[in-house]
Design an enzyme around this catalytic site. Structure first.
Site, PDB file in Angstrom:
ATOM      1  N   ASP A  60      45.938  52.148  46.055  1.00 21.46           N
ATOM      2  CA  ASP A  60      47.131  51.582  45.441  1.00 21.46           C
ATOM      3  C   ASP A  60      47.268  52.007  43.975  1.00 21.46           C
ATOM      4  OD1 ASP A  60      49.348  49.831  45.158  1.00 21.46           O
ATOM      5  OD2 ASP A  60      48.032  48.249  44.394  1.00 21.46           O
ATOM      6  N   GLU A  74      36.331  48.255  48.210  1.00 15.85           N
ATOM      7  CA  GLU A  74      36.966  47.855  49.467  1.00 15.85           C
ATOM      8  C   GLU A  74      36.812  48.865  50.595  1.00 15.85           C
ATOM      9  OE1 GLU A  74      40.948  46.448  48.829  1.00 15.85           O
ATOM     10  OE2 GLU A  74      40.222  44.739  47.668  1.00 15.85           O
ATOM     11  N   ASN A  87      36.791  40.854  46.302  1.00 12.12           N
ATOM     12  CA  ASN A  87      38.219  40.898  45.964  1.00 12.12           C
ATOM     13  C   ASN A  87      38.957  39.936  46.889  1.00 12.12           C
ATOM     14  OD1 ASN A  87      37.458  42.948  44.279  1.00 12.12           O
ATOM     15  ND2 ASN A  87      38.477  44.585  45.412  1.00 12.12           N
ATOM     16  N   TYR A 134      42.701  37.691  47.664  1.00 11.39           N
ATOM     17  CA  TYR A 134      44.119  37.486  47.328  1.00 11.39           C
ATOM     18  C   TYR A 134      44.707  36.308  48.086  1.00 11.39           C
ATOM     19  CZ  TYR A 134      43.982  41.752  44.607  1.00 11.39           C
ATOM     20  OH  TYR A 134      43.681  42.690  43.640  1.00 11.39           O
ATOM     21  N   GLU A 170      38.388  40.974  42.048  1.00 11.18           N
ATOM     22  CA  GLU A 170      39.853  41.042  41.938  1.00 11.18           C
ATOM     23  C   GLU A 170      40.443  39.736  42.446  1.00 11.18           C
ATOM     24  OE1 GLU A 170      41.757  44.348  43.925  1.00 11.18           O
ATOM     25  OE2 GLU A 170      40.300  45.784  43.133  1.00 11.18           O
ATOM     26  N   TRP A 222      42.607  40.800  38.629  1.00  6.82           N
ATOM     27  CA  TRP A 222      43.346  42.021  38.931  1.00  6.82           C
ATOM     28  C   TRP A 222      44.755  41.826  38.430  1.00  6.82           C
ATOM     29  CZ3 TRP A 222      41.689  46.614  39.796  1.00  6.82           C
ATOM     30  CH2 TRP A 222      42.596  47.630  40.169  1.00  6.82           C
TER      31      TRP A 222
END
Ligand code: GCB
Length: 593
Positions: free
Chosen positions: A165, A413, A467, A469, A506, A551
């Protein structure tokens, strides 16, 4: 690998400036004309990513090769020495020619490489031609995919999809130098200073007279005073009264190495280092024997116009902002940053998790979407293993002496939950430790698909960097739910690895500067602040959490994608480094910690 420095034994010439440049149509083109001044070239600054310098999507998104040219003037005096041409980085593959003769090839876009040109260089003007290839595929780091798109009535188009990304900025992105050394020379220096004053060093000498050469070592403090002297190519001693390197007081020393070869012709090099110790004990990362909580960011090295090209002003500004927000650390997500950045971090006392460019090692997933699966599995598909070993060796060789580097990250990742992950990573983790004179901790940064039940690499890591989200890519807009899921997962990892420190690598939410809502909706500055607050509450409730890297430090460019509006907007700062509301929340939170 030593950074080019002037000394009584060395001259350094800066080859940065305006070079000539052209995009090429086909792979392998123009090699037979590498000794000629090519036609149709246009000016290109070096160092810089080439992509945003001229208008045109075709130009920016070009897939394949490009060529850079310039002349280098070599004098009689230079020709008497050993001459080395050194590139800070060329993304992703470089093929270098001098006067039409090939010097060599280098794969990997984020680490330095050099060629000795003593024989090939002529007195007078020399033509330097650099062919660059910017393709990312299942053999490169970072990884990508080549696809051929068909359209009715139109020619097919080759597209190169990054498995990551961030925009695939390429070109000659870091400084280029020509430097001289004597014919018998200092090839490398390894140095480690410990908390109790222990000093270990090892010097590698190369050249015809290396057997007859003698080495003098001096340790100089920040005022240039000699605090220790010795002889020989390696040694260990214990010094009294040294000043430690820490985040508050980043005291630096220099190891001055002087080489005397037969005939008295000598080389000299001063390598910067610090006395400091990193250890892991009982769920804590220790810096100089005391627990350190890592506050900071995953951070890209990029900005408008020059892309990922070295920009000393931006780097220094960024580290000033890190201090302003009360952070103490960052991860070089997702590739080694420039050597100048590491030097700045040494000086300013910033702790760095130094990451290899190993991102996108997952054939089923990228940050911007699922890739539709792959029945063979990631580890049977990728052919990166040998290159990954080379990259880890090059990374440690480059950064081993920096006191700011506190850990190595082998990948971001990867498909760490798939069969084959442990077999892929175990040799890489071992190699990284063996190569490093300081044996720093090693980690592999893992994603949500790699759970406490399925992750195959947790035991390989000295500390876990996760990480997550929750509250963004899932459970979006529901921070209470996100907190509950996050906490359960962290507890799961702690149960599995009770001795290992755990930190977030993150967590973040895309946020449009200036977008507000009384109800803290997705994409607003209020939501980003609430998101940071919610994650902070979870961390504060779990004693084994040893750090939080948000992040991301600043908004950054990505490939065009319907999930990205003018790039990734999870920055706590905008791309031009203005603070969003959450910056003030973090500044206050981190001041108290
Ligand atoms: C991730 C990746 C990072 C992305 C980020 C995001 O997990 O490691 O490269 O930019 O998520 O914003 O989606």
């Amino acid at each position: 690998m030593l950074y080019p420095k002037m000394s009584s034994g060395r001259m350094v010439f800066d080859l940065n400036g305006i070079w000539d440049f052209k995009l090429l149509e086909h792979a392998g083109e123009k090699r037979d004309e590498a000794g000629l001044h090519l036609t149709g070239l246009r000016p290109m600054p070096v160092p810089s990513s080439y992509n945003d310098i001229y208008p045109g999507k075709k130009f920016a998104d070009h897939v394949g090769e490009m060529v850079y040219q310039r002349t280098i003037h070599v004098t009689e005096q230079m020709k008497r020495e050993r001459l080395v041409l050194r590139f800070g980085s060329v993304a992703h593959t470089a093929e270098v020619y001098l006067n039409g003769e090939v010097l060599g090839k280098h794969k990997g876009g984020f680490l330095p490489f050099s060629f000795e040109i003593s024989e090939k260089a002529i007195i007078g003007d020399n033509l330097l031609t650099v062919f660059v290839n910017n393709i990312v595929d299942y053999s490169t780091l970072p990884c990508g995919r080549m696809e051929q798109e068909e359209y009715p009535g139109l020619a097919p188009k080759t597209i190169n999809l990054p498995n990551f990304d961030f925009y695939n900025y390429t070109g000659i992105m870091r400084p280029v130098w020509l430097y001289t050394t004597p014919k018998t020379y200092i090839e490398d220096i390894e140095v480690a200073g410990k908390m109790d004053g222990t000093l270990i060093w090892k010097v590698t000498v190369e050249g015809a007279q290396k057997e007859e050469s003698r080495l003098h070592i001096r340790v100089l403090d920040s005022n240039g005073n000699c605090v220790y002297e010795s002889e020989g190519d390696s040694g260990a001693t214990k010094l009294d009264g040294i000043k430690l390197w820490s985040t508050e007081e980043p005291n630096l020393y220099e190891l001055e190495v002087r080489l005397e070869a037969a005939g008295g012709i000598g080389d000299e090099y001063k390598e910067t280092f610090g006395f400091r110790e990193i250890a892991i004990e009982n769920c804590r990362i220790l810096l100089n024997g005391k627990p350190v909580y890592l506050k900071g960011f995953g951070k890209h090295e990029e900005g408008a116009i020059h892309g990922r090209g070295t920009d000393l002003s931006l780097m220094t500004k960024d580290l000033g902002l890190l201090k302003w927000i009360n952070a103490n650390s960052f991860r070089t997500a997702h590739y080694p940053n420039s050597e100048e950045m590491m030097q700045l971090c040494d000086k300013l006392g910033i702790l760095v998790i130094d990451e290899a460019p190993a991102v996108g090692l997952n054939t089923g997933f990228t940050a911007t979407g699922l890739l539709g699966g792959n029945p063979q599995g990631t580890w049977a598909t990728l052919t990166t293993a040998k290159h990954h070993r080379d990259v880890m060796e090059e990374l440690v060789r480059r950064d081993k002496n920096h006191p700011c580097v506190i850990a190595w990250s082998v990948a971001n990742e990867p498909a760490s939950q798939e069969e084959g992950a442990k077999e892929y990573f175990e040799p890489l983790v071992n190699l990284t430790k063996e190569q490093d004179i300081q044996h720093r901790p090693v980690t592999i940064v893992t994603y949500e698909g790699s759970t406490p039940e399925t992750c195959k690499v947790a035991e390989l890591c000295d500390f876990l960097m996760l990480n997550r989200y929750r509250g963004w890519y899932n459970t979006e807009g529901n921070l209470e739910g996100a907190k509950a899921k996050l906490k359960a997962e962290l507890e799961g990892f702690h149960k599995r690895c009770p001795e290992k420190p755990i930190m977030l690598g993150e967590y973040g939410a895309d946020t449009i500067m200036g977008l507000h809502d009384i109800n803290a909706r997705l994409f607003t500055e209020e939501y980003q602040t609430a998101f940071m607050k919610a994650y902070g509450e979870v961390f504060d409730s779990l004693p084994y959490i040893t750090g939080e890297h948000v992040w991301v430090f600043a908004d950054f460019a990505t490939a065009e994608n319907i999930k990205r509006v003018d790039g990734n907007k999870k920055g706590i700062f905008t791309r031009d480094r203005r603070p969003k509301q959450a910056a003030y929340f973090l500044q206050e939170r981190w001041e108290k910690m």
